[in-house]
Scaffold this motif. Structure first.
Motif, short mmCIF file in Angstrom:
data_model
loop_
_atom_site.label_atom_id
_atom_site.label_comp_id
_atom_site.label_asym_id
_atom_site.label_seq_id
_atom_site.Cartn_x
_atom_site.Cartn_y
_atom_site.Cartn_z
N THR A 113 -33.23 1.20 24.07
CA THR A 113 -31.92 1.19 24.72
C THR A 113 -30.83 1.60 23.76
N ARG A 114 -30.93 1.14 22.52
CA ARG A 114 -29.93 1.47 21.51
C ARG A 114 -29.90 2.98 21.25
N THR A 115 -31.06 3.61 21.23
CA THR A 115 -31.13 5.06 21.04
C THR A 115 -30.38 5.79 22.14
N THR A 116 -30.64 5.42 23.39
CA THR A 116 -29.99 6.08 24.52
C THR A 116 -28.48 5.86 24.48
N THR A 117 -28.06 4.63 24.19
CA THR A 117 -26.63 4.31 24.18
C THR A 117 -25.89 5.07 23.10
N ARG A 118 -26.44 5.09 21.89
CA ARG A 118 -25.74 5.75 20.79
C ARG A 118 -25.66 7.27 21.00
N LEU A 119 -26.72 7.87 21.51
CA LEU A 119 -26.69 9.31 21.76
C LEU A 119 -25.65 9.64 22.83
N SER A 120 -25.48 8.76 23.80
CA SER A 120 -24.45 8.97 24.83
C SER A 120 -23.06 8.83 24.22
N GLU A 121 -22.90 7.87 23.28
CA GLU A 121 -21.60 7.62 22.67
C GLU A 121 -21.12 8.76 21.76
N LEU A 122 -22.03 9.68 21.41
CA LEU A 122 -21.62 10.82 20.59
C LEU A 122 -20.64 11.72 21.33
#
Length: 787
Positions: A296-305
């Motif tokens: 989940t953290r991977t998906t969230t951080r890539l979206s936050e870019l």
């Protein structure tokens, strides 16, 4: 006289017409048939007080009473279902009432009242119905004994080690099926955190035996093994394939596959990204056990870019051998690289009006590193038809032009090694350069240049830090020669020095925030933001070491210019309290202080505090309140030329204190496609000078005169919530004005009759202030909530 009284007559006439229209058509049953009844009230009896408020949610939504305004909007604007505005009338439906009764019965049984029963009845009077649900809860059942049966010893050990952290089921506690569901979810997540990729909720089951005579329940939890296996497999991460399509989501053309390292392979059909942009934020590393949190953290951080349009969850594929390893695939669709946005707003207030237009160009992927470049230009202008100097009747009061460039990297760029801080949010490094040119008619032209480097990161999901280790600011003012001569003749040296000097400084800033992520929620929480701004200390050290020359005021000069030295602190604390549904109460305290010292005896013009405006004390325009009990009419007397020249520039301070209280509520669910919300608010506060200054008499901060020098405004507002942003319109009224003395400060109480007309109070004010009008009401239009 007529020029002021006539608009008030128009306002009262329009208001009267609206009241007549509303009054003549306010019947809430006018839109239903004679054989129908409108649901207006729901009464619930016999349910434990702890659950009575939640129980009403189990009444079907189509049997919940209408909001009065929603219903009136439907009657007024909706025509045969062609317009979806407001809410259709909720009429009594026996099938939905029975469904609601069954749902409420299930609800109380799920709360431990296993013998609970609910009955319903309907009371109708003049086509208005009251739905009555009466519960007979019976005895509350408690847990007598809890046992488990777990076939996999590894899972049993893991569960026992974490049981006290995840379970709501305790012997002696209420038997609650929601607790069983909660424990199932928590145990499922525990497995997913510890490598059990193939673990499902269906493996967890609860059985319970109830002894009705003694109202107790024995609960047993069973965790099954996979069919034909003696234990659940634990999976580890193997290789990861990252694929970036073009901005249309297509994977066309021939591209190279880059083998980044032993884990990552990278394929970029857009040809716009370097592998590190994505690999830095893939938290599942090769050889680690599978962890759903890292997924989940991977998906969230890539979206936050903010460079990708679509980032789905990583897809995992089990290797065909017996190694229990997972290959990972991440497929990403990028946003368009460049965008351009035009913004604008308009201000109206009495004889003053103005506009603000701007343009922002964004490049989302500079250097193929997801670095975001923004180029901004903005121009604002304020007209004031009632403010003229000498024979110049031009209505332009002031103008400001701003231009800036900002480059933001999605990582901390430091000259030394530092731990990666992307666990809770994407950290950023921002390089910014800004220029502004401010022109006040017949007085001054000020220019400023600011260059800075800023780092921001989170150390928990709710706490953020923003550090600006270096900010270099250069500003200079050019005073109109006639204005300078006049000010010097009047011995107003401090204003000449404040707005006309050339100064630079090098400083640092730090900001700490708590719970910013919750600001759009309806939770009970406290928000805090504190900022510290230090300037000139390093330059002062250099000047002392080098014995730098001094100017005529005894201040050190470096590179031919004096430098500023100061400390500035500002705090913002807000208390958010939910009142149920979309009702909320917010209380805010916002103090601040700036202290010049060392090489400075005044703050830089731009570092002073001002108050008033759409996000502050809303009954006053920006820069038109304070400091303290400073009265422009008394101070300037008949000198209307200087009064006009220094307007918007002479009401500032080194100390600020603002408090706001606001009650927010929902008015209508569908008002022309938006949620319509309302607010009532009280704003109080002011700015003050640190010392007794001759240019701002009665402006010094003293505890003894804090209350008498505090302004107060009250008002109400509308918010048009379109989900992605909120339009806001506030009407604020001056209630207590500190420029007056004693009981005369309570302007709205004493002069309510002049709210929309002109009488003796407004005439006296105009005479004392060179014809400037006194406005009780200020309309503020903005985007977003005020705080």
């Amino acid at each position: 006289m007529k020029a002021y009284t006539k608009p008030a007559v128009y306002r009262l006439t329009i208001l009267s017409i609206l009241l007549v229209i509303i009054g003549s058509g306010c019947s809430i049953t006018r839109g239903i048939r004679k054989d129908q009844a409108l649901v207006r009230k729901i009464t619930i009896k016999g349910i434990d007080e702890e659950f009575s408020e939640a129980a009403i949610n189990y009444v079907d939504k189509e049997q919940q009473p209408n909001n009065w305004l929603n219903l009136q909007l439907y009657y007024t604007f909706s025509k045969k279902g062609k317009k979806n505005i407001g809410e259709a009338p909720v009429v009594v439906d026996s099938n939905l009432i029975e469904y609601s009764r069954l749902q409420m019965e299930k609800f109380i049984r799920s709360r431990g009242y296993l013998k609970g029963r609910v009955t319903d009845s309907v009371v109708i009077k003049k086509q208005k119905a009251e739905l009555v649900f009466t519960a007979d809860e019976g005895p509350m059942f408690r847990i007598r004994k809890f046992t488990d049966s777990i076939g996999d010893n590894n899972i049993k050990n893991l569960y026992n080690a974490n049981r006290n952290k995840i379970t709501h089921i305790q012997p002696g506690g209420r038997f609650d099926t929601d607790s069983l569901a909660y424990d199932r979810d928590q145990l499922y997540l525990l497995m997913k955190h510890n490598g059990y990729y193939d673990f499902y909720r269906q493996y967890i089951n609860f059985t319970y035996d109830s002894t009705f005579n003694s109202s107790v329940v024995d609960v047993k939890m069973i965790i099954d093994n996979p069919a034909g296996k003696t234990q659940h497999p634990v999976y580890t991460i193997n290789n990861t394939l990252i694929t970036i399509s073009n901005s249309q989501g297509r994977t066309l053309g021939k591209v190279d596959t880059i083998q980044v390292d032993s884990q990552f392979r990278f394929v970029d059909y857009s040809k716009r990204f370097k592998p590190r942009v994505v690999t830095d934020y893939v938290f599942q590393k090769k050889g680690e056990i599978y962890d759903i949190d890292k997924q989940t953290r991977t998906t969230t951080r890539l979206s936050e870019l903010n460079v990708f349009r679509n980032v789905p969850n990583p897809v995992y594929e089990k290797l065909k051998d017996s190694s229990n390893k997972l290959d990972t695939r991440i497929d990403i669709v990028p946003l368009k690289r460049m965008s351009d946005r035009v913004e604008g707003e308009v201000l109206f207030s009495g004889g003053r009006f103005g506009y603000n237009v701007g343009n922002t160009f964004t490049d989302r992927n500079l250097f193929k590193q997801a670095a975001i470049l923004q180029l901004k230009v903005n121009w604002s202008i304020l007209f004031d038809n009632g403010n003229t100097v000498g024979n110049d009747h031009s209505s332009i009061q002031n103008q400001e032009f701003r231009a800036g460039a900002q480059l933001t990297y999605p990582r901390l760029l430091l000259p030394f090694k530092f731990p990666f801080l992307g666990k809770f949010a994407v950290p950023h490094t921002t390089f910014s350069s800004n220029y502004s040119l401010f022109f006040q008619k017949d007085l001054v032209k000020r220019e400023s240049f600011i260059n800075s480097i800023t780092y921001d990161f989170f150390d928990t999901p709710y706490k953020s830090h923003t550090i600006t280790p270096i900010s270099i600011e250069f500003s200079r003012g050019i005073i109109d020669p006639a204005a300078r001569d006049t000010l010097l003749k009047q011995n107003r040296y401090s204003y000449v020095y404040l707005i006309g000097r050339t100064v630079f400084t090098a400083g640092s800033q730090y900001t700490y925030q708590v719970n910013a992520i919750k600001l759009n929620s309806y939770e009970n929480f406290t928000y805090f933001r504190g900022s510290l701004d230090l300037g000139g200390n390093f330059l002062n050290l250099i000047s002392n070491i080098t014995n730098a020359p001094k100017d005529t005021l005894g201040q050190h000069k470096l590179f031919g210019y004096t430098f500023a030295q100061y400390t500035k602190v500002e705090l913002d604390t807000r208390f958010y309290r939910s009142l149920g549904g979309e009702r909320q109460f917010v209380f805010r305290i916002n103090p601040g202080i700036g202290i010049p010292y060392g090489n400075s005896n005044q703050l830089i013009f731009e570092k002073n505090f001002y108050t008033g405006g759409a996000n502050d004390i809303r009954a006053w325009l920006p820069r038109t309140l304070g400091p303290g009990q400073f009265n422009r009419g008394t101070y300037y007397g008949a000198d209307n030329t200087t009064r006009a020249r220094l307007k918007y520039l002479d009401e500032f301070g080194e100390i600020k204190f603002v408090a706001n209280a606001e009650y927010r509520y929902k008015l209508a669910d569908n008002f022309f496609g938006a949620k319509l919300k309302g607010a009532f608010f009280v704003d109080a506060g002011n700015v003050w000078r640190l010392h007794d200054e001759p240019d701002n008499p009665n402006g010094q901060f003293k505890f003894s005169n804090f209350l008498s020098s505090t302004a107060m405004g009250i008002g109400t507002g509308l918010r048009f919530d379109l989900s992605f942003f909120v339009f806001r319109l506030d009407a604020a009224f001056k209630f207590k004005d500190p420029q007056f003395n004693g009981s005369d400060q309570w302007v709205l109480v004493n002069h309510a009759g002049e709210l929309f007309s002109k009488g003796s109070f407004k005439k006296a004010y105009e005479a004392a202030n060179g014809g400037e009008s006194y406005n009780f009401m200020q309309l503020n239009f903005g985007i977003g909530l005020p705080f």
